[in-house]
Design a protein around this motif. Structure first.
Motif, PDB file in Angstrom:
ATOM      1  N   ILE A  90       1.268  -0.934   0.251  1.00 26.50           N
ATOM      2  CA  ILE A  90      -0.510   0.195  -0.452  1.00 26.50           C
ATOM      3  C   ILE A  90       0.575   1.185   0.021  1.00 26.50           C
ATOM      4  CG2 ILE A  90      -2.184  -0.780   0.889  1.00 26.50           C
ATOM      5  CD1 ILE A  90      -0.682  -0.046   3.636  1.00 26.50           C
ATOM      6  N   SER A  91       2.345   0.754  -0.067  1.00 27.70           N
ATOM      7  CA  SER A  91       3.258   1.906  -0.265  1.00 27.70           C
ATOM      8  C   SER A  91       3.673   1.394  -1.315  1.00 27.70           C
ATOM      9  CB  SER A  91       4.047   2.290   1.216  1.00 27.70           C
ATOM     10  OG  SER A  91       4.954   1.305   1.381  1.00 27.70           O
ATOM     11  N   GLU A  92       2.769   1.907  -2.808  1.00 29.07           N
ATOM     12  CA  GLU A  92       3.497   1.161  -3.807  1.00 29.07           C
ATOM     13  C   GLU A  92       4.926   1.792  -4.160  1.00 29.07           C
ATOM     14  OE1 GLU A  92       1.040   5.044  -5.017  1.00 29.07           O
ATOM     15  OE2 GLU A  92       0.702   2.576  -3.199  1.00 29.07           O
ATOM     16  N   ASP A  93       5.092   3.241  -4.113  1.00 28.27           N
ATOM     17  CA  ASP A  93       6.005   4.105  -4.654  1.00 28.27           C
ATOM     18  C   ASP A  93       7.546   3.190  -3.631  1.00 28.27           C
ATOM     19  OD1 ASP A  93       5.044   4.404  -2.231  1.00 28.27           O
ATOM     20  OD2 ASP A  93       4.774   7.012  -2.694  1.00 28.27           O
ATOM     21  N   THR A  94       7.494   2.802  -2.602  1.00 26.49           N
ATOM     22  CA  THR A  94       8.920   2.691  -2.021  1.00 26.49           C
ATOM     23  C   THR A  94       9.269   1.626  -2.559  1.00 26.49           C
ATOM     24  OG1 THR A  94       8.057   4.110  -0.153  1.00 26.49           O
ATOM     25  CG2 THR A  94       9.695   1.741   0.299  1.00 26.49           C
ATOM     26  N   GLU A  95       7.679   0.345  -2.995  1.00 24.33           N
ATOM     27  CA  GLU A  95       8.098  -0.852  -2.882  1.00 24.33           C
ATOM     28  C   GLU A  95       8.794  -1.181  -4.544  1.00 24.33           C
ATOM     29  OE1 GLU A  95       7.882  -4.404  -4.344  1.00 24.33           O
ATOM     30  OE2 GLU A  95       6.707  -3.336  -5.432  1.00 24.33           O
ATOM     31  N   ILE A  96       8.176  -0.197  -5.622  1.00 20.58           N
ATOM     32  CA  ILE A  96       8.076  -0.439  -6.717  1.00 20.58           C
ATOM     33  C   ILE A  96      10.314   0.672  -6.879  1.00 20.58           C
ATOM     34  CG2 ILE A  96       7.648   1.495  -7.509  1.00 20.58           C
ATOM     35  CD1 ILE A  96       6.309  -0.432 -10.045  1.00 20.58           C
ATOM     36  N   SER A  97      10.419   1.119  -5.682  1.00 16.18           N
ATOM     37  CA  SER A  97      11.526   1.727  -6.271  1.00 16.18           C
ATOM     38  C   SER A  97      12.266   0.107  -6.033  1.00 16.18           C
ATOM     39  CB  SER A  97      11.632   2.780  -5.260  1.00 16.18           C
ATOM     40  OG  SER A  97      10.666   3.852  -5.282  1.00 16.18           O
ATOM     41  N   PHE A  98      12.183  -0.139  -5.363  1.00 17.72           N
ATOM     42  CA  PHE A  98      13.511  -1.066  -4.887  1.00 17.72           C
ATOM     43  C   PHE A  98      13.492  -2.170  -5.911  1.00 17.72           C
ATOM     44  CE2 PHE A  98      12.567  -0.945   0.799  1.00 17.72           C
ATOM     45  CZ  PHE A  98      13.794   0.075   0.405  1.00 17.72           C
ATOM     46  N   ARG A  99      12.414  -2.415  -6.732  1.00 14.86           N
ATOM     47  CA  ARG A  99      12.333  -3.248  -7.351  1.00 14.86           C
ATOM     48  C   ARG A  99      12.904  -2.907  -9.028  1.00 14.86           C
ATOM     49  NH1 ARG A  99       7.480  -5.620  -9.601  1.00 14.86           N
ATOM     50  NH2 ARG A  99       6.035  -4.464  -8.237  1.00 14.86           N
ATOM     51  N   ILE A 100      13.185  -1.408  -9.454  1.00 14.32           N
ATOM     52  CA  ILE A 100      13.602  -0.904 -10.933  1.00 14.32           C
ATOM     53  C   ILE A 100      15.047  -0.670 -10.098  1.00 14.32           C
ATOM     54  CG2 ILE A 100      14.183   1.765 -11.138  1.00 14.32           C
ATOM     55  CD1 ILE A 100      10.887   2.182 -10.818  1.00 14.32           C
ATOM     56  N   TYR A 101      15.627  -0.560  -8.800  1.00 17.58           N
ATOM     57  CA  TYR A 101      16.906  -0.528  -8.497  1.00 17.58           C
ATOM     58  C   TYR A 101      17.963  -2.453  -8.672  1.00 17.58           C
ATOM     59  CZ  TYR A 101      17.720   4.297  -7.450  1.00 17.58           C
ATOM     60  OH  TYR A 101      17.804   5.339  -7.404  1.00 17.58           O
ATOM     61  N   LYS A 102      16.731  -3.018  -7.825  1.00 16.17           N
ATOM     62  CA  LYS A 102      17.259  -4.310  -8.081  1.00 16.17           C
ATOM     63  C   LYS A 102      17.497  -5.125 -10.112  1.00 16.17           C
ATOM     64  CE  LYS A 102      16.257  -7.798  -6.128  1.00 16.17           C
ATOM     65  NZ  LYS A 102      14.554  -8.953  -5.198  1.00 16.17           N
ATOM     66  N   ILE A 103      16.995  -4.251 -10.663  1.00 11.98           N
ATOM     67  CA  ILE A 103      17.260  -4.795 -12.242  1.00 11.98           C
ATOM     68  C   ILE A 103      17.597  -4.229 -12.985  1.00 11.98           C
ATOM     69  CG2 ILE A 103      14.744  -5.806 -12.192  1.00 11.98           C
ATOM     70  CD1 ILE A 103      13.430  -3.526 -14.168  1.00 11.98           C
ATOM     71  N   GLY A 104      18.586  -2.712 -12.381  1.00 14.00           N
ATOM     72  CA  GLY A 104      19.922  -2.294 -12.648  1.00 14.00           C
ATOM     73  C   GLY A 104      19.275  -0.538 -13.192  1.00 14.00           C
ATOM     74  N   TYR A 105      18.437  -0.479 -13.103  1.00 16.08           N
ATOM     75  CA  TYR A 105      17.719   1.170 -13.323  1.00 16.08           C
ATOM     76  C   TYR A 105      18.518   2.194 -12.138  1.00 16.08           C
ATOM     77  CZ  TYR A 105      15.404  -0.725 -17.569  1.00 16.08           C
ATOM     78  OH  TYR A 105      15.370  -1.648 -19.120  1.00 16.08           O
ATOM     79  N   LYS A 106      18.159   3.489 -12.622  1.00 17.34           N
ATOM     80  CA  LYS A 106      18.170   4.657 -11.286  1.00 17.34           C
ATOM     81  C   LYS A 106      16.948   5.139 -11.254  1.00 17.34           C
ATOM     82  CE  LYS A 106      23.238   4.891 -11.069  1.00 17.34           C
ATOM     83  NZ  LYS A 106      24.241   6.170 -11.155  1.00 17.34           N
ATOM     84  N   ILE A 107      16.662   5.990 -10.577  1.00 19.85           N
ATOM     85  CA  ILE A 107      15.758   6.823 -10.139  1.00 19.85           C
ATOM     86  C   ILE A 107      16.419   8.124 -10.151  1.00 19.85           C
ATOM     87  CG2 ILE A 107      13.602   7.277  -8.865  1.00 19.85           C
ATOM     88  CD1 ILE A 107      13.782   4.610  -7.853  1.00 19.85           C
ATOM     89  N   ALA A 108      16.397   9.340 -10.634  1.00 13.37           N
ATOM     90  CA  ALA A 108      16.626  10.609 -11.194  1.00 13.37           C
ATOM     91  C   ALA A 108      15.384  10.987 -10.613  1.00 13.37           C
ATOM     92  CB  ALA A 108      16.902  11.107 -12.450  1.00 13.37           C
ATOM     93  N   PHE A 109      16.544  12.094  -9.514  1.00 15.79           N
ATOM     94  CA  PHE A 109      16.100  13.059  -8.621  1.00 15.79           C
ATOM     95  C   PHE A 109      15.671  14.612  -9.628  1.00 15.79           C
ATOM     96  CE2 PHE A 109      15.969  17.527  -6.166  1.00 15.79           C
ATOM     97  CZ  PHE A 109      15.320  17.406  -5.864  1.00 15.79           C
ATOM     98  N   MET A 110      14.685  15.132 -10.224  1.00 19.49           N
ATOM     99  CA  MET A 110      14.212  16.380 -11.354  1.00 19.49           C
ATOM    100  C   MET A 110      13.773  17.519 -10.205  1.00 19.49           C
ATOM    101  SD  MET A 110      14.723  18.120 -13.331  1.00 19.49           S
ATOM    102  CE  MET A 110      15.403  17.149 -14.550  1.00 19.49           C
TER     103      MET A 110
END
Length: 219
Positions: A38-58
């Motif tokens: 139910i805090s889907e933003d945090t959970e999917i952030s971890f999985r994005i990093y696990k597959i090798g992508y970055k989340i950029a701050f704008m």
């Protein structure tokens, strides 16, 4: 401020639930959202990093959101946030040590320190303080704790004041005056939220209740 600092120091950032852009191909590769998070933003952030992508701050991205206007709505929203992050910690904390070290280890430990170690320490501290008022309980800890508390209080005021100056129209005299009061009101309410969230999380597991996402009521 926290996101900006983490991005500049570690090139690490988590998805903010109110304003983000993500490629459809990444979502498909991840298999979509975790419906139990139910805090889907945090959970999917971890999985994005696990597959090798970055989340950029704008920092130039601007978004508007409507804050809860009643304590009841605020409490329900923050309970969802806290309970959701407890679920994410439970999902990744043990797994993360079985894999190669990665940047998401920093985030997992960050959430662990905030939701468990720090809050537990504050609750124990408040408990000892209350007991010392109504009982003969005595504690003996070396060091000038009064000075440490005052310095922590000043740091809290400064960091919130700096944050307000960065938000258009928020650095008003009235808001600055409210900052010292927030420490004893708003911040202490988070303790109640955290304890309630943990209890609700345990009850969900024991009673095998379906976890449902709560949409914040708007006005």
């Amino acid at each position: 401020m926290a996101q900006a600092g983490r991005w500049n120091l570690l090139k690490l950032c988590t998805i903010p639930g109110t304003n983000f852009v993500i490629k459809r191909s990444i979502l498909k590769r991840l298999g979509g959202w975790d419906e139990k998070a139910i805090s889907e933003d945090t959970e999917i952030s971890f999985r994005i990093y696990k597959i090798g992508y970055k989340i950029a701050f704008m920092p130039l991205a601007v978004t508007w959101e409507q804050e809860p206007e009643t304590i009841r709505v605020w409490f329900k929203q923050r309970t969802r946030w806290a309970k959701g992050n407890i679920y994410v910690l439970n999902k990744y904390l043990i797994k993360i040590f079985r894999e190669k070290p990665s940047k998401i280890l920093f985030d997992v430990m960050y959430f662990f320190l905030v939701y468990f170690l720090f809050l537990s320490s504050v609750l124990i501290s408040d408990g000892i303080f209350i007991l010392s008022i109504f009982t003969n309980l005595k504690t003996s800890i070396n060091g000038n704790l009064n000075i440490l508390w005052i310095l922590a209080y000043i740091l809290f005021i400064l960091e919130v004041a700096i944050t307000l100056t960065m938000e258009k129209g928020q650095g008003t005299f009235k808001n600055v005056i409210l900052i010292p009061i927030m420490y004893f009101t708003y911040c202490q309410m988070w303790l109640i939220v955290a304890v309630n969230s943990f209890i609700q999380y345990i009850k969900d597991i024991v009673l095998k209740r379906e976890v449902k996402w709560y949409k914040t009521e708007r006005f």
